[in-house]
Design an enzyme around this catalytic site. Structure first.
Site, PDB file in Angstrom:
ATOM      1  N   GLY A 253      -7.991  24.267  19.653  1.00 31.44           N
ATOM      2  CA  GLY A 253      -8.308  25.220  20.718  1.00 31.44           C
ATOM      3  C   GLY A 253      -9.801  25.316  21.006  1.00 31.44           C
ATOM      4  O   GLY A 253     -10.213  25.937  21.983  1.00 31.44           O
TER       5      GLY A 253
ATOM      6  N   PHE B 198      10.511  -2.188  -0.507  1.00 30.13           N
ATOM      7  CA  PHE B 198      10.853  -3.539  -0.071  1.00 30.13           C
ATOM      8  C   PHE B 198      11.303  -3.505   1.388  1.00 30.13           C
ATOM      9  O   PHE B 198      11.586  -2.445   1.944  1.00 30.13           O
ATOM     10  CB  PHE B 198      12.010  -4.098  -0.905  1.00 30.13           C
ATOM     11  CG  PHE B 198      11.629  -4.415  -2.327  1.00 30.13           C
ATOM     12  CD1 PHE B 198      10.539  -5.226  -2.605  1.00 30.13           C
ATOM     13  CD2 PHE B 198      12.369  -3.912  -3.377  1.00 30.13           C
ATOM     14  CE1 PHE B 198      10.190  -5.525  -3.908  1.00 30.13           C
ATOM     15  CE2 PHE B 198      12.024  -4.203  -4.693  1.00 30.13           C
ATOM     16  CZ  PHE B 198      10.935  -5.011  -4.957  1.00 30.13           C
TER      17      PHE B 198
ATOM     18  N   ARG C  27      20.369  -6.510  -1.822  1.00 28.12           N
ATOM     19  CA  ARG C  27      20.569  -7.955  -2.063  1.00 28.12           C
ATOM     20  C   ARG C  27      20.355  -8.306  -3.539  1.00 28.12           C
ATOM     21  O   ARG C  27      20.929  -9.251  -4.043  1.00 28.12           O
ATOM     22  CB  ARG C  27      19.642  -8.787  -1.167  1.00 28.12           C
ATOM     23  CG  ARG C  27      20.069  -8.814   0.300  1.00 28.12           C
ATOM     24  CD  ARG C  27      19.336  -9.894   1.085  1.00 28.12           C
ATOM     25  NE  ARG C  27      17.932  -9.583   1.299  1.00 28.12           N
ATOM     26  CZ  ARG C  27      17.468  -8.751   2.243  1.00 28.12           C
ATOM     27  NH1 ARG C  27      18.305  -8.153   3.078  1.00 28.12           N
ATOM     28  NH2 ARG C  27      16.171  -8.518   2.367  1.00 28.12           N
TER      29      ARG C  27
ATOM     30  N   VAL D 172       7.596  -3.836   8.392  1.00 27.40           N
ATOM     31  CA  VAL D 172       6.521  -3.086   9.055  1.00 27.40           C
ATOM     32  C   VAL D 172       5.284  -3.002   8.179  1.00 27.40           C
ATOM     33  O   VAL D 172       5.377  -2.777   6.969  1.00 27.40           O
ATOM     34  CB  VAL D 172       7.025  -1.654   9.393  1.00 27.40           C
ATOM     35  CG1 VAL D 172       5.885  -0.743   9.810  1.00 27.40           C
ATOM     36  CG2 VAL D 172       8.065  -1.715  10.509  1.00 27.40           C
TER      37      VAL D 172
ATOM     38  N   GLN E 294       0.779  -1.246   0.000  1.00 25.50           N
ATOM     39  CA  GLN E 294       0.000   0.000   0.000  1.00 25.50           C
ATOM     40  C   GLN E 294       0.810   1.297   0.000  1.00 25.50           C
ATOM     41  O   GLN E 294       0.464   2.247  -0.703  1.00 25.50           O
ATOM     42  CB  GLN E 294      -0.951   0.011   1.214  1.00 25.50           C
ATOM     43  CG  GLN E 294      -1.891   1.187   1.208  1.00 25.50           C
ATOM     44  CD  GLN E 294      -2.845   1.262   2.379  1.00 25.50           C
ATOM     45  OE1 GLN E 294      -3.433   2.294   2.605  1.00 25.50           O
ATOM     46  NE2 GLN E 294      -3.029   0.204   3.135  1.00 25.50           N
TER      47      GLN E 294
HETATM   48  N1  CAO Z   1      12.183 -10.106  -8.861  1.00 26.83           N
HETATM   49  C1  CAO Z   1      12.882 -10.866  -7.993  1.00 26.83           C
HETATM   50  N2  CAO Z   1      12.731 -10.770  -6.666  1.00 26.83           N
HETATM   51  C2  CAO Z   1      11.820  -9.896  -6.198  1.00 26.83           C
HETATM   52  C3  CAO Z   1      11.051  -9.071  -7.046  1.00 26.83           C
HETATM   53  C4  CAO Z   1      11.281  -9.211  -8.436  1.00 26.83           C
HETATM   54  N3  CAO Z   1      10.594  -8.478  -9.333  1.00 26.83           N
HETATM   55  N4  CAO Z   1      10.251  -8.310  -6.300  1.00 26.83           N
HETATM   56  C5  CAO Z   1      10.482  -8.629  -5.016  1.00 26.83           C
HETATM   57  N5  CAO Z   1      11.434  -9.582  -4.940  1.00 26.83           N
HETATM   58  C6  CAO Z   1      11.999 -10.199  -3.733  1.00 26.83           C
HETATM   59  C7  CAO Z   1      12.761  -9.227  -2.889  1.00 26.83           C
HETATM   60  O1  CAO Z   1      14.012  -8.948  -3.442  1.00 26.83           O
HETATM   61  C8  CAO Z   1      12.825  -9.982  -1.572  1.00 26.83           C
HETATM   62  O2  CAO Z   1      13.848 -10.955  -1.651  1.00 26.83           O
HETATM   63  P1  CAO Z   1      14.989 -11.132  -0.503  1.00 26.83           P
HETATM   64  O3  CAO Z   1      14.222 -11.418   0.751  1.00 26.83           O
HETATM   65  O4  CAO Z   1      15.749 -12.310  -1.017  1.00 26.83           O
HETATM   66  O5  CAO Z   1      15.753  -9.892  -0.414  1.00 26.83           O
HETATM   67  C9  CAO Z   1      11.500 -10.747  -1.571  1.00 26.83           C
HETATM   68  O6  CAO Z   1      10.983 -10.622  -2.899  1.00 26.83           O
HETATM   69  C10 CAO Z   1      10.462 -10.272  -0.593  1.00 26.83           C
HETATM   70  O7  CAO Z   1      10.423  -8.845  -0.504  1.00 26.83           O
HETATM   71  P2  CAO Z   1       9.990  -8.171   0.874  1.00 26.83           P
HETATM   72  O8  CAO Z   1      10.856  -8.722   1.959  1.00 26.83           O
HETATM   73  O9  CAO Z   1       9.963  -6.710   0.690  1.00 26.83           O
HETATM   74  O10 CAO Z   1       8.493  -8.705   1.008  1.00 26.83           O
HETATM   75  P3  CAO Z   1       7.734  -9.292   2.288  1.00 26.83           P
HETATM   76  O11 CAO Z   1       6.408  -9.724   1.771  1.00 26.83           O
HETATM   77  O12 CAO Z   1       8.520 -10.306   3.018  1.00 26.83           O
HETATM   78  O13 CAO Z   1       7.563  -8.033   3.253  1.00 26.83           O
HETATM   79  C11 CAO Z   1       6.803  -5.812   3.818  1.00 26.83           C
HETATM   80  C12 CAO Z   1       6.571  -7.070   2.985  1.00 26.83           C
HETATM   81  C13 CAO Z   1       5.771  -4.788   3.398  1.00 26.83           C
HETATM   82  C14 CAO Z   1       6.644  -6.135   5.303  1.00 26.83           C
HETATM   83  C15 CAO Z   1       8.234  -5.296   3.532  1.00 26.83           C
HETATM   84  O14 CAO Z   1       8.404  -5.136   2.154  1.00 26.83           O
HETATM   85  C16 CAO Z   1       8.542  -3.968   4.227  1.00 26.83           C
HETATM   86  O15 CAO Z   1       8.775  -3.912   5.432  1.00 26.83           O
HETATM   87  N6  CAO Z   1       8.563  -2.871   3.452  1.00 26.83           N
HETATM   88  C17 CAO Z   1       8.941  -1.574   3.939  1.00 26.83           C
HETATM   89  C18 CAO Z   1       7.855  -0.955   4.744  1.00 26.83           C
HETATM   90  C19 CAO Z   1       6.566  -0.857   3.998  1.00 26.83           C
HETATM   91  O16 CAO Z   1       6.463  -0.284   2.947  1.00 26.83           O
HETATM   92  N7  CAO Z   1       5.522  -1.379   4.630  1.00 26.83           N
HETATM   93  C20 CAO Z   1       4.187  -1.093   4.196  1.00 26.83           C
HETATM   94  C21 CAO Z   1       3.636  -2.086   3.353  1.00 26.83           C
HETATM   95  S1  CAO Z   1       1.959  -1.680   3.103  1.00 26.83           S
HETATM   96  O17 CAO Z   1       1.170  -2.207   4.475  1.00 26.83           O
END
Ligand code: CAO
Length: 414
Positions: A246, A96, A103, A136, A16
């Site tokens: 206020g 991400f 990475r 987060v 989001q």
């Molecule tokens: N090609 C290859 N790999 C890809 C890719 C693509 N097109 N798109 C994503 N990936 C990979 C990433 O590189 C990552 O791999 P590694 O773990 O090996 O580095 C993996 O997909 C997962 O990405 P992620 O860790 O960002 O995703 P998640 O679902 O585990 O976590 C979230 C989601 C939102 C918790 C995390 O992205 C985050 O903390 N983001 C920052 C804060 C944020 O924006 N939060 C709000 C989200 S909206 O509620």
């Protein structure tokens, strides 16, 4: 012409916060190329689905006006294509988990090497500090940014808000950072990094609560419901429905509240409009009574003031009460349900609520661009299907021929 016409965004966002930002930029006319992992794409495509095998509303409502390319940035050819996209884009946006882009092999230093003019914008949960490596989501940010500890009632637990101040709020902050960096680039010809932490974004929106934290050292917060009979501790308390400004305010029941959970009105007892308010609710006697006729004598008795207002609002619907009080300049407004907002003709007329057609789900409602530019009106276009524009982008943006596209496909890079 659209305000951001000619600006190309490499959109690596998901869920989001990031998509909110890039959707706004797309509405202002930027060419937003959403990069998604082949096969799955943005995970929200499949989350909270209301119709089987169709992109969810979660996805469609956050990804309007974008193009979608599938790309595996961990494959060799995927990395090569990604590098070329960085070369020909003005902005890269990602949200991400911390370190994920590094990475993949695309640190900020590497991105700058590839394109020194690029603006690289990120959302993370936290800035540098003890939590910087944490993943987060919305409600975590609301809790960590001061929203939850200051929301709810004094005798209840910390409460998160329905408004997505952590995700969409931070996306808004990021969009402002990006256009500011684009503006600076006009003069310096250099890109820069734009970072927004969700904790910081929420705290920024809770600015008045940090104000109150400091006021606490100088005595009780007189506009809070804890005054004068409750207890203040050492941190800004939860203020229930008190206005926070206020001028005292509260939510009062209206006619029909027994059946309708949203038959309520927010009303503010502004000093300048007190006479009109007293007359409207048939309490003219207050105007001559030294027990009621000044803000300072009413302050310790605000609960009674709102009880009296409620006796009157209980005889009116929230719309009738709004009409009567607004006509005499009393600041007030009805508590509107999502159903009422969806059906509101004024919001439809301004494009704040829009109906969008989608090839696999059919028509659905969305929130349009809430920011209205007179010379760059927004037109809401449906979200892309997964990889809908892959061939078009490889061909038209990167100039790849059919053989090169086929080779990338056979490697599973796109
Ligand atoms: N090609 C290859 N790999 C890809 C890719 C693509 N097109 N798109 C994503 N990936 C990979 C990433 O590189 C990552 O791999 P590694 O773990 O090996 O580095 C993996 O997909 C997962 O990405 P992620 O860790 O960002 O995703 P998640 O679902 O585990 O976590 C979230 C989601 C939102 C918790 C995390 O992205 C985050 O903390 N983001 C920052 C804060 C944020 O924006 N939060 C709000 C989200 S909206 O509620």
């Amino acid at each position: 012409m659209k305000a951001l016409e000619g600006v190309r965004i490499l959109d690596m966002t998901h869920v989001q916060s990031g998509p909110t930002c890039t959707q706004l930029l797309a509405w202002f006319g930027a060419d937003v190329i959403k990069v998604e992992r082949p096969g799955t794409g943005d995970p929200t495509r499949g989350q909270l689905r209301d119709i089987p095998d169709v992109d969810s509303l979660y996805f469609t409502m956050l990804n309007h006006n974008k193009r979608s390319i599938t790309l595996n940035t961990k494959r060799d050819q995927g990395k090569e294509i990604f590098t070329r996209l960085i070369q020909c884009c003005d902005v890269l946006v990602e949200n991400f988990a911390p370190g994920a882009l590094d990475r993949m092999g695309f640190s900020w230093e590497r991105i700058q090497q590839i394109n020194p003019r690029i603006i690289s914008a990120s959302v993370k949960g936290f800035g540098p500090g003890p939590y910087e490596d944490s993943k987060v989501y919305e409600n975590v940010a609301q809790c960590a940014g001061g929203g939850a500890s200051t929301t709810g009632f004094d005798d209840g637990p910390p409460t998160v808000a329905g408004a997505q101040i952590g995700d969409s709020g931070t996306g808004l902050h990021l969009a402002l950072g990006i256009v500011t960096a684009l503006f600076q680039r006009e003069k310096t010809d250099r890109g820069q990094r734009v970072e927004c932490a969700m904790q910081d974004g929420v705290l920024n929106l809770c600015r008045v609560k940090l104000r109150d934290q400091q006021r606490l050292a100088h005595g009780p917060l007189k506009e809070y419901p804890q005054y004068p009979n409750g207890t203040f501790h050492d941190a800004t308390p939860r203020a229930g429905n008190a206005s926070g400004g206020g001028q005292p305010g509260w939510i009062v029941k209206c006619k029909g509240w027994e059946e309708d959970p949203n038959a309520y009105l927010y009303v503010i007892v502004q000093e300048a409009a007190f006479k009109s308010l007293a007359r409207a609710i048939h309490r003219e006697d207050w105007l001559e009574d030294p027990e009621w006729n000044t803000a300072s004598v009413r302050l310790p008795k605000l609960e009674q003031v709102f009880d009296e207002i409620e006796k009157w609002t209980l005889t009116k619907t929230k719309f009738e009460a709004t009409q009567i009080l607004s006509a005499v300049d009393v600041p007030c407004g009805p508590v509107l349900s999502m159903k009422e907002l969806a059906e509101d003709p004024a919001l439809r007329a301004t494009g704040t609520v829009v109906e969008v057609d989608h090839p696999t789900r059919g028509p659905y409602l969305s929130v349009g661009n809430p920011i209205k530019l007179s010379d760059s009106p927004s037109q809401v276009k449906r979200s892309p299907l997964l990889g809908e524009h892959t061939d078009e982008i490889l061909r038209d943006v990167l100039g790849m021929d059919a053989a090169a596209v086929a080779a990338a496909k056979s490697e599973g890079a796109v």
